[in-house]
Design a protein around this motif. Structure first.
Motif, PDB file in Angstrom:
ATOM      1  N   GLU A 132     -39.759   5.318  -4.551  1.00 28.47           N
ATOM      2  CA  GLU A 132     -40.304   3.967  -4.587  1.00 28.47           C
ATOM      3  C   GLU A 132     -41.675   3.939  -5.251  1.00 28.47           C
ATOM      4  O   GLU A 132     -42.009   2.981  -5.954  1.00 28.47           O
ATOM      5  N   VAL A 135     -40.907   4.081  -8.958  1.00 27.61           N
ATOM      6  CA  VAL A 135     -40.428   2.775  -9.418  1.00 27.61           C
ATOM      7  C   VAL A 135     -41.599   1.805  -9.555  1.00 27.61           C
ATOM      8  O   VAL A 135     -41.708   1.064 -10.540  1.00 27.61           O
ATOM      9  N   SER A 139     -41.885   0.640 -13.168  1.00 26.50           N
ATOM     10  CA  SER A 139     -41.008  -0.543 -13.233  1.00 26.50           C
ATOM     11  C   SER A 139     -39.590  -0.183 -13.676  1.00 26.50           C
ATOM     12  O   SER A 139     -38.830  -1.050 -14.096  1.00 26.50           O
ATOM     13  N   ARG A 140     -39.208   1.074 -13.565  1.00 22.96           N
ATOM     14  CA  ARG A 140     -37.853   1.516 -13.913  1.00 22.96           C
ATOM     15  C   ARG A 140     -36.954   1.365 -12.684  1.00 22.96           C
ATOM     16  O   ARG A 140     -37.295   1.854 -11.612  1.00 22.96           O
ATOM     17  N   ARG A 141     -35.788   0.720 -12.874  1.00 25.19           N
ATOM     18  CA  ARG A 141     -34.869   0.521 -11.744  1.00 25.19           C
ATOM     19  C   ARG A 141     -33.440   0.961 -12.083  1.00 25.19           C
ATOM     20  O   ARG A 141     -32.506   0.641 -11.363  1.00 25.19           O
ATOM     21  N   TYR A 166     -30.723  -1.417  -6.963  1.00 28.56           N
ATOM     22  CA  TYR A 166     -30.873  -0.586  -8.149  1.00 28.56           C
ATOM     23  C   TYR A 166     -29.575  -0.599  -8.976  1.00 28.56           C
ATOM     24  O   TYR A 166     -28.483  -0.783  -8.432  1.00 28.56           O
TER      25      TYR A 166
END
Length: 254
Positions: A132, A135, A139-141, A166
């Motif tokens: 988390e 992420v 900002s990568r999901r 995700y």
């Protein structure tokens, strides 16, 4: 009489890959498949429990050598593209053993998150915080995941992450299973839940997208080292590169 062929049409080497005309969200609104693909800019890689004790028991693949090569190829792909990568193990101090030495070498600058009992890595507080935090920072999901075994180390966190919003891409040939039943059940379960199943080198091509990009040279290593069928093609070509009849628009082959 043989008909004269029209001249070949060669795309300009200045061309870039085109995006889809319609966004994934708009495609879904229209009732179509929403193609929200993993890219080198939006993805994180999770390498889960590729440990020598567990790897030794895998029985669903052609050989353990093939499984290991796919795992290492995925790791090399992540490294070549600079994908943020998290590595974890389960009870490495006991029967499961340590992570593959090749993974530790490729990611010598990364810690290994040593879980001490929690089977689903996404349910482990320390590992989830690491994910988390990553992420939040990037900002990568889009989560690319592979693990041994596929029915637990891969499927369980995949289902959890799908639940939490995700986009998840299990790399099924970089996972192993105790038997084929486990592999088939896990793949069915993940796909039915909304995961997009991928394989190591098809994923590598999807992430690279265009061999003209600057990452191309680094990306040849996993293909050369871990996909021997294509590695031999590459090596054979460059060993005999001066006898071709099709002009090379890049000017690399004389």
């Amino acid at each position: 009489m043989t008909a004269t062929r029209p001249a070949d049409i060669v795309s300009p080497i200045t061309d870039n890959a085109l995006p889809n005309r319609v966004s994934a969200a708009d495609a879904r609104v229209a009732g179509r498949y929403g193609h929200d693909k993993p890219t080198a800019e939006n993805s994180i890689v999770l390498l889960v429990d590729h440990q020598i004790g567990l790897m030794a028991g895998m029985r669903d693949t052609t050989s353990l050598a093939e499984l290991k090569s796919n795992v290492v190829g995925l790791a090399r792909t992540a490294k070549a593209l600079g994908l943020p990568t998290l590595i974890t193990s389960s009870n490495a101090q006991w029967q499961n053993g340590d992570n593959l030495p090749e993974i530790k070498e490729i990611f010598s600058d990364q810690p290994i998150y040593r879980r001490t009992g929690i089977i689903n890595c996404y349910e482990d507080p320390t590992f989830r915080k690491a994910l988390e935090d990553l992420v939040a920072q990037t900002s990568r999901r889009h989560i690319i995941i592979a693990g041994v075994t596929i029915g637990t180390c891969c499927a369980l966190p995949t289902l959890s992450m799908l639940n939490d919003g995700y986009s998840v891409y299990p790399v099924v040939d970089a996972c192993g299973a105790w038997n084929r039943y486990e592999a088939d059940a896990a793949m069915s379960r993940m796909a039915n839940a909304g995961a997009e199943l991928v394989t190591t080198f098809a994923l590598a091509c999807e992430l690279q997208a265009d061999w003209k990009l600057s990452s191309a040279n680094a990306m040849l290593e996993p293909f050369n080292q871990n996909l021997s069928e294509y590695g031999f093609v590459l090596q054979n070509f460059w060993n005999n590169a001066n006898g071709h009849v099709v002009p090379d628009p890049f000017g690399m082959v004389k």
